[in-house]
Every structure is written in structure tokens, then in C-alpha cells.
Enzyme design. Structure first.
Site, PDB file in Angstrom:
ATOM      1  N   VAL A  82     -30.197 123.499 191.311  1.00 19.29           N
ATOM      2  CA  VAL A  82     -29.557 124.756 191.691  1.00 19.29           C
ATOM      3  C   VAL A  82     -30.610 125.858 191.739  1.00 19.29           C
ATOM      4  O   VAL A  82     -30.556 126.754 192.574  1.00 19.29           O
ATOM      5  CB  VAL A  82     -28.364 125.109 190.755  1.00 19.29           C
ATOM      6  CG1 VAL A  82     -28.816 125.403 189.339  1.00 19.29           C
ATOM      7  CG2 VAL A  82     -27.573 126.285 191.295  1.00 19.29           C
ATOM      8  N   GLY A  83     -31.597 125.783 190.843  1.00 21.33           N
ATOM      9  CA  GLY A  83     -32.651 126.804 190.784  1.00 21.33           C
ATOM     10  C   GLY A  83     -33.596 126.662 191.964  1.00 21.33           C
ATOM     11  O   GLY A  83     -33.839 125.554 192.438  1.00 21.33           O
ATOM     12  N   GLY A 165     -23.033 134.046 186.138  1.00 28.35           N
ATOM     13  CA  GLY A 165     -22.597 133.289 187.315  1.00 28.35           C
ATOM     14  C   GLY A 165     -21.687 132.147 186.905  1.00 28.35           C
ATOM     15  O   GLY A 165     -21.065 132.157 185.841  1.00 28.35           O
ATOM     16  N   ARG A 166     -21.644 131.164 187.792  1.00 22.21           N
ATOM     17  CA  ARG A 166     -20.701 130.057 187.611  1.00 22.21           C
ATOM     18  C   ARG A 166     -20.916 129.282 186.316  1.00 22.21           C
ATOM     19  O   ARG A 166     -19.968 128.851 185.673  1.00 22.21           O
ATOM     20  CB  ARG A 166     -20.850 129.094 188.805  1.00 22.21           C
ATOM     21  CG  ARG A 166     -20.467 129.729 190.121  1.00 22.21           C
ATOM     22  CD  ARG A 166     -21.060 128.953 191.299  1.00 22.21           C
ATOM     23  NE  ARG A 166     -22.501 129.155 191.381  1.00 22.21           N
ATOM     24  CZ  ARG A 166     -23.178 129.350 192.518  1.00 22.21           C
ATOM     25  NH1 ARG A 166     -22.560 129.334 193.671  1.00 22.21           N
ATOM     26  NH2 ARG A 166     -24.485 129.533 192.499  1.00 22.21           N
ATOM     27  N   ILE A 167     -22.198 129.093 185.942  1.00 23.69           N
ATOM     28  CA  ILE A 167     -22.446 128.274 184.739  1.00 23.69           C
ATOM     29  C   ILE A 167     -22.063 129.056 183.482  1.00 23.69           C
ATOM     30  O   ILE A 167     -21.437 128.519 182.571  1.00 23.69           O
ATOM     31  CB  ILE A 167     -23.907 127.791 184.687  1.00 23.69           C
ATOM     32  CG1 ILE A 167     -24.228 126.948 185.935  1.00 23.69           C
ATOM     33  CG2 ILE A 167     -24.146 126.975 183.427  1.00 23.69           C
ATOM     34  CD1 ILE A 167     -25.693 126.538 186.058  1.00 23.69           C
ATOM     35  N   ARG A 195     -21.925 146.930 190.072  1.00 20.77           N
ATOM     36  CA  ARG A 195     -21.214 147.048 191.357  1.00 20.77           C
ATOM     37  C   ARG A 195     -20.378 148.318 191.355  1.00 20.77           C
ATOM     38  O   ARG A 195     -20.005 148.820 190.298  1.00 20.77           O
ATOM     39  CB  ARG A 195     -20.262 145.870 191.556  1.00 20.77           C
ATOM     40  CG  ARG A 195     -20.872 144.546 191.228  1.00 20.77           C
ATOM     41  CD  ARG A 195     -21.150 143.750 192.472  1.00 20.77           C
ATOM     42  NE  ARG A 195     -22.027 142.629 192.127  1.00 20.77           N
ATOM     43  CZ  ARG A 195     -22.639 141.873 193.007  1.00 20.77           C
ATOM     44  NH1 ARG A 195     -22.502 142.106 194.295  1.00 20.77           N
ATOM     45  NH2 ARG A 195     -23.423 140.888 192.646  1.00 20.77           N
ATOM     46  N   ARG A 261     -34.539 129.098 182.753  1.00 24.02           N
ATOM     47  CA  ARG A 261     -35.922 128.741 183.034  1.00 24.02           C
ATOM     48  C   ARG A 261     -36.797 129.314 181.921  1.00 24.02           C
ATOM     49  O   ARG A 261     -36.571 130.450 181.473  1.00 24.02           O
ATOM     50  CB  ARG A 261     -36.388 129.337 184.375  1.00 24.02           C
ATOM     51  CG  ARG A 261     -35.839 128.648 185.618  1.00 24.02           C
ATOM     52  CD  ARG A 261     -36.427 127.257 185.837  1.00 24.02           C
ATOM     53  NE  ARG A 261     -35.969 126.632 187.054  1.00 24.02           N
ATOM     54  CZ  ARG A 261     -34.917 125.811 187.162  1.00 24.02           C
ATOM     55  NH1 ARG A 261     -34.202 125.505 186.087  1.00 24.02           N
ATOM     56  NH2 ARG A 261     -34.597 125.283 188.318  1.00 24.02           N
ATOM     57  N   HIS A 310     -35.131 119.946 178.853  1.00 21.38           N
ATOM     58  CA  HIS A 310     -34.484 120.255 180.132  1.00 21.38           C
ATOM     59  C   HIS A 310     -33.420 119.209 180.482  1.00 21.38           C
ATOM     60  O   HIS A 310     -33.519 118.502 181.486  1.00 21.38           O
ATOM     61  CB  HIS A 310     -35.525 120.383 181.254  1.00 21.38           C
ATOM     62  CG  HIS A 310     -35.074 121.268 182.381  1.00 21.38           C
ATOM     63  ND1 HIS A 310     -35.912 122.139 183.041  1.00 21.38           N
ATOM     64  CD2 HIS A 310     -33.858 121.424 182.967  1.00 21.38           C
ATOM     65  CE1 HIS A 310     -35.229 122.778 183.988  1.00 21.38           C
ATOM     66  NE2 HIS A 310     -33.982 122.366 183.951  1.00 21.38           N
ATOM     67  N   GLY A 312     -30.108 120.034 180.817  1.00 23.67           N
ATOM     68  CA  GLY A 312     -28.903 120.737 181.273  1.00 23.67           C
ATOM     69  C   GLY A 312     -27.985 119.918 182.159  1.00 23.67           C
ATOM     70  O   GLY A 312     -26.801 119.762 181.869  1.00 23.67           O
TER      71      GLY A 312
END
Ligand code: GLV
Ligand code: GLV
Length: 345
Positions: A82-83, A165-167, A195, A261, A310, A312
Site C-alpha cells: 500500500v505504501g 486512514g483506513r488502517i 478540512r 514506516r 515488518h 503488518g
């Protein structure tokens, strides 16, 4: 005949989809990262129209050299992640190369690891496993407050997310199953910009989870969070964001969990904060310099720091889902269709 370059075997499931695409494939024969030369040689081939590549392989970095070397027919780089901090998206787009990635399919797996790190860090599991492996159990027998950690059910808890976000949202779904029902935690987060309709967004979030959810500035995120979870993109504005100054504002009882990260958190500053008791503990799925981390890395030698390599998205279902999305992005690009998941910057 258009070809897809695959820089690492992506498993039987996704290879099956590639094989059925009718397109020609160039596949790295080794189950290891190829050389940079191998990648550059093949992207210069005018028949190669898409590349499936890995964020973790130095050979696959999509930088100016990669983009200059690619033939004019390259339409897409599709990363198995995703990154996309290993890809110069603007420069790629400027040459007409689309960038595909794998959002969504890994949300649950990464959210699971996030919750696991939160619980393991709060309850000192990393330290405790080391303790018994070192034969120190006899010195630390069960007693009222021996080996105690912190409770995730603590009545006045604030959970902070750097990136929402989504995660992060999937992690919040899970965390609320563990927190105090009578005294629910306060949820704060920082996302890159406020926003215009921020209050409405936060009211909707609060309704969705039944707890107070609010966007705050970074300073407040640092000072208020008891559990601070890093789940944002790595880019120039987030590199080293969690540094000495940020850590210095955190509560001494707070824990930091990084599942994004490594370079978002400054390793030396984190080491200092953990060893001086400036913060209470850390759980890290990522580390600057990974995978080239030696056994003598200072963060591996602190009782209050748990590091995993790592993991995840590392479960079979999730990795097959990522592989499928990665190859489908590449196939779609070659066929002149929209990508299933395109990075837009
Ligand atoms: C893994 O870290 C990913 O970006 O998917
Ligand atoms: C984490 O492993 C801790 O000991 O706090």
C-alpha cells in the site's frame, strides 16, 4: 507482444491470474531480489508495458534513474504494497506511467498487528518472553506487582493516531473491544490538513464509533495521547516527525506504536526517550534501515521496546489478496483499462 515484468514470484494464486492474462511475462527466476541491472535492462525493453514490483527490494526503487531508463511504452508500475514512498509518483506520472498499489486488502491484517503491538507493549510481553528465555523467571516470581504493565481498560485513556486512514480506522474498531465501556477512551488524530468541514467529519466519526473522535494538531496529539499509534504515509512532511521535540512533549506513561514506516520516527531520539523514561514503552513493526538491522541495534536492547520485522500484512490470505491486486493493476494498465487501485498525488 506486450509483456509484464515481475520482479519477484508473487505466489501461485496471482501467478495463475498472470498466466491466464494471455500476456507475455518476464519473471525473476530467483526467490530473492534481482539486481538493479536486471530490472533496468528489462524496463528498457519496449515490449514491457507494466512492472509488478516490491517496496522492500532496493532494485525496484522507482526513482529518476528508473524512469529515465524505462522505455516509452511502460504504462504502469504496480507495487505489491500500500505504501509508495519508494516511488517518485510525480516523475512517473509525468512520463505517462501510472502507479498502482494494494490498499484495502491489508487493512485487517495491519490493524490486527497494531492491536497486538499495543497490547504486547502495555503488558510488557516482549520483555517477559526475554526474561524467561534468559532463565530469570525464578528471580521474578508471581507477586502482586511483579511484571505488571498498564491496562488498556484504564478509565481515562486517550488513544492518538498519527494518520487516520483506513488502517487506523480498522485498528480503532478493534481497540474499542478492549477499552473501558463505562469510561470510553477519547480518540484524537492528526491528519495532514484540517478540512473546511472538519467539525462535521469529526461528529460523523464520533457517531460511528460512539466515542469522542477529534482531529487535533500534532502538538496536542503528542501531549494528550496515552497510546500513540503511527499509521501515516512516509513523505517529506512526515519524515522524522516523531523526533526529540515530539517525544519530549509526550506523557512519561505513554506508549508509541509504529506500524507505518521506520523513518517517521527518529531511532536515536526514540532510544533516548525510552532509556531515560521520557516515554514508557514502544512497539515497532518497522525500523529505519530495515531489513539490515544487526543484533546489536540499540533499540533491540531495551526492556521497554518490542520490535518485530515488518509483519503488518504478513498473513497468507492478505498477501494473496495483495498479490492479486498487484497483478490485476498491471494487467488492467496493459489492456488500457483503469487501474483497480491507482496512487493519486
Ligand atoms: C507494507 O508495508 C505496505 O506498504 O504494504
Ligand atoms: C515492551 O516490550 C515493554 O517491555 O514495555
Amino acid at each position: 507482444m506486450p509483456k509484464i515484468l515481475v520482479t519477484r514470484h508473487v505466489g501461485e494464486h496471482a501467478m495463475g491470474i498472470l498466466n491466464q492474462s494471455g500476456l507475455e511475462l518476464i519473471i525473476n527466476p530467483e526467490d530473492a531480489a534481482p539486481s538493479r541491472e536486471w530490472v533496468l535492462k528489462h524496463i528498457a525493453d519496449p515490449d514491457v508495458q507494466a512492472v509488478c514490483l516490491m517496496h522492500s527490494q532496493p532494485s525496484d526503487k522507482v526513482d529518476q534513474e528508473f524512469i529515465d531508463t524505462a522505455s516509452k511504452s511502460l504504462k504502469c508500475v504496480s507495487t505489491f504494497s500500500v505504501g509508495f514512498d519508494h516511488i517518485d509518483v510525480k516523475a512517473a506520472n509525468a512520463k505517462g506511467i501510472k502507479v498502482g498499489h494494494t490498499p484495502g486488502v491489508l487493512n485487517n491484517a495491519v490493524a490486527d498487528i497494531t492491536v497486538m503491538l499495543v497490547l504486547m507493549t502495555l503488558r510488557k510481553i516482549g520483555y517477559s518472553i526475554d526474561l524467561i528465555k534468559q532463565g530469570r523467571w525464578p528471580q521474578l516470581p508471581w507477586a502482586p506487582f511483579v511484571n505488571c504493565g498498564q491496562s488498556i481498560g484504564h478509565p481515562s485513556l486517550t488513544i492518538g493516531f498519527l494518520g487516520f486512514g483506513r488502517i487506523s480506522q480498522a485498528a480503532l474498531d478493534r481497540l474499542l473491544a478492549f477499552t473501558n465501556k463505562e469510561h470510553p477512551p477519547k480518540i484524537i488524530y492528526n491528519s495532514s490538513r484540517r478540512r473546511d468541514n472538519q467539525d462535521t467529519i469529526d461528529a460523523d466519526f464520533s457517531k460511528r464509533w460512539g466515542v469522542q473522535v477529534q482531529r487535533v494538531e500534532k502538538e496536542e496529539l503528542a501531549t494528550q495521547s496515552d497510546i500513540l499509534i503511527v499509521l501515516c504515509d512516509l513523505n517529506p512532511s512526515t519524515k522524522d516527525l516523531v523526533n526529540k521535540e515530539f517525544l519530549g512533549k509526550m506523557k512519561k506513561s505513554a506508549i508509541l506504536v509504529n506500524v507505518a514506516r521506520g523513518p517517521i520516527v527518529n531511532s536515536e531520539d526514540l532510544h533516548e526517550a525510552l532509556s531515560t523514561g521520557q516515554i514508557w514503552g514502544a512497539g515497532l513493526d518497522v525500523l529505519t534501515g530495515e531489513p539490515n538491522i544487526k543484533a546489536d541495534h540499540p533499540l533491540l536492547h531495551l526492556d521497554n521496546c518490542l520490535v518485530i520485522p515488518h509483519l503488518g500484512s504478513a498473513d497468507y490470505d492478505t498477501r494473496n489478496g495483495m498479490a492479486e491486486l498487484c497483478v490485476r493493476n498491471a494487467i488492467a494498465a496493459v489492456k488500457g483499462e483503469e487501474l483497480l487501485a491507482e496512487v493519486k498525488v
